[in-house]
Design a protein around this motif. Structure first.
Motif, short mmCIF file in Angstrom:
data_model
loop_
_atom_site.label_atom_id
_atom_site.label_comp_id
_atom_site.label_asym_id
_atom_site.label_seq_id
_atom_site.Cartn_x
_atom_site.Cartn_y
_atom_site.Cartn_z
N PHE A 290 78.88 34.16 35.00
CA PHE A 290 78.90 34.76 33.46
C PHE A 290 80.64 34.62 33.26
CE2 PHE A 290 79.78 37.78 30.00
CZ PHE A 290 79.20 37.14 29.01
N VAL A 291 81.50 35.31 34.07
CA VAL A 291 82.99 35.41 33.68
C VAL A 291 83.51 34.23 33.62
CG1 VAL A 291 85.08 36.33 34.59
CG2 VAL A 291 83.05 37.88 34.38
N PHE A 292 83.27 33.38 34.62
CA PHE A 292 83.79 31.96 35.00
C PHE A 292 83.46 31.08 33.45
CE2 PHE A 292 82.85 27.52 35.56
CZ PHE A 292 83.82 27.00 36.19
N ASN A 293 82.31 31.07 33.14
CA ASN A 293 81.94 30.24 31.80
C ASN A 293 82.53 30.93 30.70
OD1 ASN A 293 79.84 28.03 32.34
ND2 ASN A 293 79.18 29.47 33.49
N LEU A 294 82.77 32.25 30.59
CA LEU A 294 83.22 32.86 29.33
C LEU A 294 84.87 32.52 29.36
CD1 LEU A 294 83.14 34.81 27.22
CD2 LEU A 294 83.74 36.76 28.52
N PHE A 295 85.50 32.69 30.37
CA PHE A 295 86.88 32.22 30.13
C PHE A 295 87.28 30.78 30.07
CE2 PHE A 295 87.41 36.54 31.95
CZ PHE A 295 88.44 37.10 31.12
N CYS A 296 86.14 30.02 30.69
CA CYS A 296 86.52 28.46 30.42
C CYS A 296 86.11 28.29 28.66
CB CYS A 296 85.59 27.91 31.20
SG CYS A 296 85.93 27.94 33.03
N PHE A 297 85.51 28.75 28.42
CA PHE A 297 84.72 28.76 27.04
C PHE A 297 85.92 29.14 25.92
CE2 PHE A 297 82.09 29.85 23.23
CZ PHE A 297 82.14 28.99 22.62
N ILE A 298 86.59 30.10 26.47
CA ILE A 298 87.84 30.57 25.60
C ILE A 298 88.93 29.73 25.63
CG2 ILE A 298 89.57 32.58 25.37
CD1 ILE A 298 87.58 34.44 26.28
N LEU A 299 88.98 29.09 26.87
CA LEU A 299 90.28 28.15 27.06
C LEU A 299 89.84 26.90 26.35
CD1 LEU A 299 91.11 28.20 30.84
CD2 LEU A 299 92.58 28.70 28.84
N TYR A 300 88.68 26.51 26.06
CA TYR A 300 88.35 25.29 25.40
C TYR A 300 88.66 25.56 23.68
CZ TYR A 300 86.31 24.01 29.83
OH TYR A 300 85.86 24.19 31.15
N LEU A 301 87.98 26.64 23.28
CA LEU A 301 88.20 27.11 21.84
C LEU A 301 89.63 27.19 21.61
CD1 LEU A 301 85.54 29.92 21.53
CD2 LEU A 301 85.47 27.50 20.75
N LEU A 302 90.46 27.60 22.54
CA LEU A 302 92.02 27.49 22.40
C LEU A 302 92.53 26.31 22.19
CD1 LEU A 302 94.52 29.16 22.34
CD2 LEU A 302 94.77 29.27 24.51
N GLY A 303 91.90 25.44 23.18
CA GLY A 303 92.51 24.15 23.15
C GLY A 303 92.04 23.28 21.62
N PHE A 304 90.93 23.43 21.13
CA PHE A 304 90.64 22.89 19.90
C PHE A 304 91.32 23.54 18.77
CE2 PHE A 304 86.93 21.04 21.82
CZ PHE A 304 86.34 20.27 20.96
N LEU A 305 91.77 24.85 18.97
CA LEU A 305 92.60 25.43 17.73
C LEU A 305 94.04 24.90 17.89
CD1 LEU A 305 91.29 29.09 18.17
CD2 LEU A 305 90.97 27.48 16.26
N LEU A 306 94.67 24.86 19.13
CA LEU A 306 96.03 24.28 19.13
C LEU A 306 96.10 22.63 18.86
CD1 LEU A 306 96.97 25.60 22.70
CD2 LEU A 306 97.77 26.48 20.34
N MET A 307 94.95 22.08 19.04
CA MET A 307 94.92 20.71 18.38
C MET A 307 94.49 20.66 16.95
SD MET A 307 95.27 18.43 20.91
CE MET A 307 94.76 16.82 20.74
N LYS A 308 94.37 21.92 16.39
CA LYS A 308 93.81 21.71 15.00
C LYS A 308 92.71 20.98 14.82
CE LYS A 308 98.50 22.75 13.66
NZ LYS A 308 99.83 22.44 12.66
N GLU A 309 91.68 21.15 15.35
CA GLU A 309 90.29 20.53 15.29
C GLU A 309 89.38 21.38 14.87
OE1 GLU A 309 89.30 17.18 15.88
OE2 GLU A 309 91.05 16.08 16.35
N ASP A 310 88.51 21.00 14.09
CA ASP A 310 87.25 21.59 13.78
C ASP A 310 86.46 22.02 14.82
OD1 ASP A 310 87.87 21.47 11.01
OD2 ASP A 310 86.82 19.66 10.73
N ILE A 311 86.03 23.16 14.86
CA ILE A 311 84.94 23.68 16.16
C ILE A 311 83.72 23.70 15.82
CG2 ILE A 311 84.59 25.69 17.47
CD1 ILE A 311 87.47 26.71 17.30
N ILE A 312 82.82 22.90 16.21
CA ILE A 312 81.54 22.92 16.09
C ILE A 312 80.65 23.98 16.74
CG2 ILE A 312 79.44 21.52 16.04
CD1 ILE A 312 81.17 19.02 16.40
#
Length: 262
Positions: A130-152
């Motif tokens: 669970f922790v593995f997936n949670l932190f990976c998910f946070i990183l991916y969301l951060l990536g989308f935010l830094l790229m200024k892309e819409d998050i689905i």
């Protein structure tokens, strides 16, 4: 609870390394997407015309020409396989590592029953996944935010939920195997993860083995399917949960009757 905390501490280094490697690699690929924008359409056209391979990779459904499509195909594949390998290694040694290290006498002199030892170890496995997936998910969301892309949001959360269920299923199967052996079968765990990944790709392109989709958890956790349909296949994920439950029960029965080597 003490055993659970102990197991979490024992697995902390492995958890950090795998999270940084898998999550960090996928996060970096998201940030590198801009450097591919000039040629990504050509790459997407090539991949979409690769016939059966396009179907296996989900590129017949989503285009790599968008960051969302790139995430649902390439990033999802890397995260899914990397997480499955981590879960497999973690589960494969959890119940056998004391015997493999000739320290069985230590854990079995503790004033707790086998059922509590079993529960604490399994909870540590699920928590780590669970922790593995949670932190990976946070990183991916951060990536989308830094790229200024819409998050689905809906699709990304459904995908990450399916990944957690898939990784837990693989971890539980390997956890069950560890109850039957006196060795740390990390190699066997890795083999199971890779086999299931390959089975998902093969059953998508070979009609004769299509029924393998009911066996491999990679099928219901496929990023392209989830992002395209906006839902998870309830029947197949239900089968996956059933397999997880049976593996858990089998492991518990075997561990309760096991004669430990010292």
């Amino acid at each position: 609870m003490i055993l659970y905390i102990h197991e979490m501490k024992m697995n902390l280094r492995s958890l950090i390394i795998w999270t940084l490697c898998v999550g960090g690699l996928c996060f970096g690929c998201i940030l590198l997407y801009t450097s591919l924008e000039d040629s990504i359409q050509e790459i997407a056209d090539v991949y979409s015309n690769m016939g059966s391979m396009s179907v296996a990779l989900g590129m017949d459904k989503m285009s790599m020409a968008t960051l969302t499509g790139f995430y649902a195909t390439e990033i999802a594949m890397m995260h899914g396989l990397g997480g499955a390998m981590f879960a497999a290694i973690l589960g494969a040694g959890m119940l056998s590592k004391e015997e493999a290290g000739h320290t069985s006498e230590f854990i079995n002199v503790l004033p707790i029953g086998r059922e509590k030892i079993f529960a604490g170890k399994y909870l540590a496995v699920v928590s780590s996944v669970f922790v593995f997936n949670l932190f990976c998910f946070i990183l991916y969301l951060l990536g989308f935010l830094l790229m200024k892309e819409d998050i689905i949001g809906k699709e990304m959360m459904l995908y990450q939920f399916a990944q957690f269920i898939m990784h837990t299923e693989i971890a539980t199967i390997c956890f069950m195997i560890s109850a039957f052996t006196k060795k740390n079968l990390a190699g066997t765990g890795l083999g199971i993860a890779v086999f299931m990944f390959a089975a998902d790709m093969m059953c998508r392109i070979i009609p004769a083995i299509e029924d393998f989709k009911y066996v491999t958890p990679f099928y219901y956790a496929n990023g392209a399917d989830i992002f395209t349909s906006g839902e998870i296949d309830h029947v197949i994920i239900g089968i996956g949960l059933g397999i997880t439950f049976m593996a858990f029960v089998t492991a518990g029965i075997r561990y309760g009757k096991k004669d430990f080597a010292v």
